[in-house]
Motif scaffolding. Structure first.
Motif, short mmCIF file in Angstrom:
data_model
loop_
_atom_site.label_atom_id
_atom_site.label_comp_id
_atom_site.label_asym_id
_atom_site.label_seq_id
_atom_site.Cartn_x
_atom_site.Cartn_y
_atom_site.Cartn_z
N GLN A 1 0.83 -1.22 0.10
CA GLN A 1 -0.12 0.14 -0.16
C GLN A 1 1.05 1.24 -0.06
OE1 GLN A 1 -2.22 -1.60 3.46
NE2 GLN A 1 -4.02 -1.01 2.50
N GLN A 2 1.89 1.32 0.73
CA GLN A 2 3.00 2.44 0.53
C GLN A 2 3.51 2.65 -0.81
OE1 GLN A 2 3.34 4.55 3.34
NE2 GLN A 2 2.79 2.95 4.88
N VAL A 3 3.78 1.71 -1.31
CA VAL A 3 4.27 1.96 -2.92
C VAL A 3 3.10 2.19 -3.66
CG1 VAL A 3 5.07 0.50 -4.94
CG2 VAL A 3 6.19 0.04 -2.73
N GLY A 4 1.91 1.74 -3.48
CA GLY A 4 0.77 2.14 -4.15
C GLY A 4 0.56 3.77 -3.92
N GLU A 5 0.55 4.11 -2.72
CA GLU A 5 0.31 5.46 -2.45
C GLU A 5 1.35 6.31 -2.84
OE1 GLU A 5 -2.65 7.27 -0.86
OE2 GLU A 5 -3.34 5.25 -1.70
N ALA A 6 2.69 5.93 -3.17
CA ALA A 6 3.47 6.82 -3.60
C ALA A 6 3.32 7.05 -5.08
CB ALA A 6 4.88 6.18 -3.41
N ILE A 7 2.99 5.83 -5.81
CA ILE A 7 2.62 6.04 -7.16
C ILE A 7 1.49 6.88 -7.47
CG2 ILE A 7 1.74 4.86 -8.98
CD1 ILE A 7 3.28 2.18 -7.90
N ARG A 8 0.35 6.81 -6.49
CA ARG A 8 -0.92 7.48 -6.92
C ARG A 8 -0.56 8.93 -6.47
NH1 ARG A 8 -5.54 9.20 -4.18
NH2 ARG A 8 -5.10 8.96 -1.94
N HIS A 9 0.30 9.51 -5.74
CA HIS A 9 0.52 10.89 -5.39
C HIS A 9 1.30 11.36 -6.64
CE1 HIS A 9 -1.53 11.71 -1.94
NE2 HIS A 9 -1.32 10.52 -1.27
N ALA A 10 2.19 10.68 -7.10
CA ALA A 10 2.96 11.37 -8.21
C ALA A 10 2.10 11.34 -9.33
CB ALA A 10 4.15 10.29 -8.34
N VAL A 11 1.45 10.07 -9.63
CA VAL A 11 0.57 10.50 -10.85
C VAL A 11 -0.50 11.32 -10.89
CG1 VAL A 11 -1.34 8.89 -12.13
CG2 VAL A 11 0.97 8.08 -11.67
N VAL A 12 -1.39 11.25 -9.68
CA VAL A 12 -2.51 12.13 -9.66
C VAL A 12 -2.19 13.69 -9.53
CG1 VAL A 12 -4.55 12.82 -8.14
CG2 VAL A 12 -4.09 10.54 -8.33
N GLY A 13 -0.89 14.02 -8.68
CA GLY A 13 -0.30 15.31 -8.49
C GLY A 13 0.09 15.68 -9.91
N ALA B 1 -4.97 5.31 -14.17
CA ALA B 1 -5.89 4.60 -13.21
C ALA B 1 -5.33 2.95 -13.10
CB ALA B 1 -7.29 4.33 -13.46
N PHE B 2 -5.33 2.45 -12.02
CA PHE B 2 -4.84 1.04 -11.77
C PHE B 2 -5.88 0.41 -11.12
CE2 PHE B 2 -0.97 3.89 -11.26
CZ PHE B 2 -0.21 3.25 -12.37
N SER B 3 -5.86 -0.94 -11.37
CA SER B 3 -6.69 -2.01 -10.88
C SER B 3 -6.65 -1.85 -9.27
CB SER B 3 -6.32 -3.40 -11.18
OG SER B 3 -6.99 -4.20 -10.55
N ASP B 4 -7.81 -2.26 -8.65
CA ASP B 4 -8.11 -2.26 -7.17
C ASP B 4 -7.36 -3.34 -6.66
OD1 ASP B 4 -8.92 0.31 -6.91
OD2 ASP B 4 -11.24 -0.33 -6.97
N SER B 5 -6.95 -4.40 -7.40
CA SER B 5 -6.49 -5.55 -7.06
C SER B 5 -5.15 -5.36 -6.43
CB SER B 5 -6.25 -6.62 -8.33
OG SER B 5 -5.15 -5.98 -8.91
N LYS B 6 -4.87 -6.67 -5.17
CA LYS B 6 -3.60 -6.32 -4.59
C LYS B 6 -2.44 -6.74 -5.51
CE LYS B 6 -2.02 -7.66 0.03
NZ LYS B 6 -2.33 -6.64 1.27
N PRO B 7 -1.61 -5.96 -5.85
CA PRO B 7 -0.64 -6.40 -6.73
C PRO B 7 0.58 -7.04 -6.06
CG PRO B 7 -0.38 -4.04 -6.08
CD PRO B 7 -1.59 -4.49 -5.43
N ASP B 8 1.27 -7.87 -6.67
CA ASP B 8 2.44 -8.71 -6.28
C ASP B 8 3.83 -7.64 -6.63
OD1 ASP B 8 2.81 -9.15 -8.70
OD2 ASP B 8 2.45 -11.15 -9.06
N LEU B 9 4.94 -8.07 -6.42
CA LEU B 9 6.14 -7.42 -6.55
C LEU B 9 6.02 -6.90 -8.04
CD1 LEU B 9 8.97 -8.56 -4.46
CD2 LEU B 9 7.92 -6.46 -4.45
N ALA B 10 5.73 -7.89 -8.94
CA ALA B 10 6.13 -7.55 -10.30
C ALA B 10 5.18 -6.71 -10.71
CB ALA B 10 5.78 -9.00 -11.17
N GLU B 11 3.84 -6.62 -10.41
CA GLU B 11 2.89 -5.70 -10.62
C GLU B 11 3.01 -4.22 -10.11
OE1 GLU B 11 -0.51 -3.96 -12.33
OE2 GLU B 11 0.28 -5.70 -12.78
N LEU B 12 3.61 -4.28 -9.17
CA LEU B 12 4.12 -2.94 -8.52
C LEU B 12 4.94 -2.43 -9.35
CD1 LEU B 12 4.11 -3.40 -4.49
CD2 LEU B 12 2.39 -2.12 -6.02
N LYS B 13 6.10 -3.03 -9.96
CA LYS B 13 7.09 -2.67 -10.71
C LYS B 13 6.58 -2.19 -12.25
CE LYS B 13 11.40 -4.15 -11.21
NZ LYS B 13 12.16 -3.09 -10.96
N SER B 14 5.72 -3.01 -12.61
CA SER B 14 4.81 -2.67 -13.74
C SER B 14 3.93 -1.32 -13.61
CB SER B 14 3.75 -3.72 -14.20
OG SER B 14 3.19 -3.42 -15.44
#
Length: 165
Positions: free
Chosen positions: A51-63, A74-87
């Protein structure tokens, strides 16, 4: 404005991707399921690593999108694994790099509103969004992700956070 947003978010998103590479290597070397690392948190009421990684991404993108007057990626609401977070990080970088520099640079006095997950909107000018909300939020979540990995034993140093410039 562009240098203070895209010029900051992109290199630190790349650093975040590198932190995830080190987390993956750590998990593989110790035969730990990477999902265990993604579920770690510093305190019970804090977001976990994923979630920390997801929030960092979200604030960069939305801002960045708000400054450019564009719809955010927009990203899926699914819980990502490491590979998906990198993607997602790679997609965020491509999105931010594709935003028009001139529109971001002209956004300092533009009225924008950041929509929280609850639906509530926070009003800002482009400048105050960037300086008092998006950048601090981004670095809070990025730092917390780094701290979680350090606490878990991943061999990280400050240079991993700051990048190898």
């Amino acid at each position: 404005m562009h240098e203070a947003s895209a010029g900051l978010f992109v290199p630190f998103l790349r650093n975040l991707s590198g932190l995830l590479d080190q987390a993956k290597a750590y998990a593989e070397a110790r035969k730990i399921d990477p999902a265990v690392l993604l579920g770690l948190r510093l305190y019970p009421n804090m977001y976990d690593l994923g979630q920390q990684v997801g929030e960092a991404i979200r604030h960069a993108v939305v801002g960045s999108a708000l400054l450019a007057g564009r719809e955010p990626l927009a990203f899926s609401d699914s819980k990502p694994d490491l590979a998906e977070l990198k993607s997602r990080i790679a997609a965020a970088i491509a999105f931010i790099e594709g935003l028009p520099r001139a529109e971001i640079d002209a956004a300092a006095d533009k009225d924008v509103a950041f929509r929280l997950k609850s639906g509530m909107e926070l009003p800002f000018t482009g400048r105050t969004l960037l300086l008092t909300f998006s950048v601090p939020q981004f670095f809070f979540h990025l730092t917390t992700a780094y701290d979680i990995l350090r606490h878990a034993g991943v061999d990280l140093v400050k240079r991993d956070f700051l990048g190898r410039r």
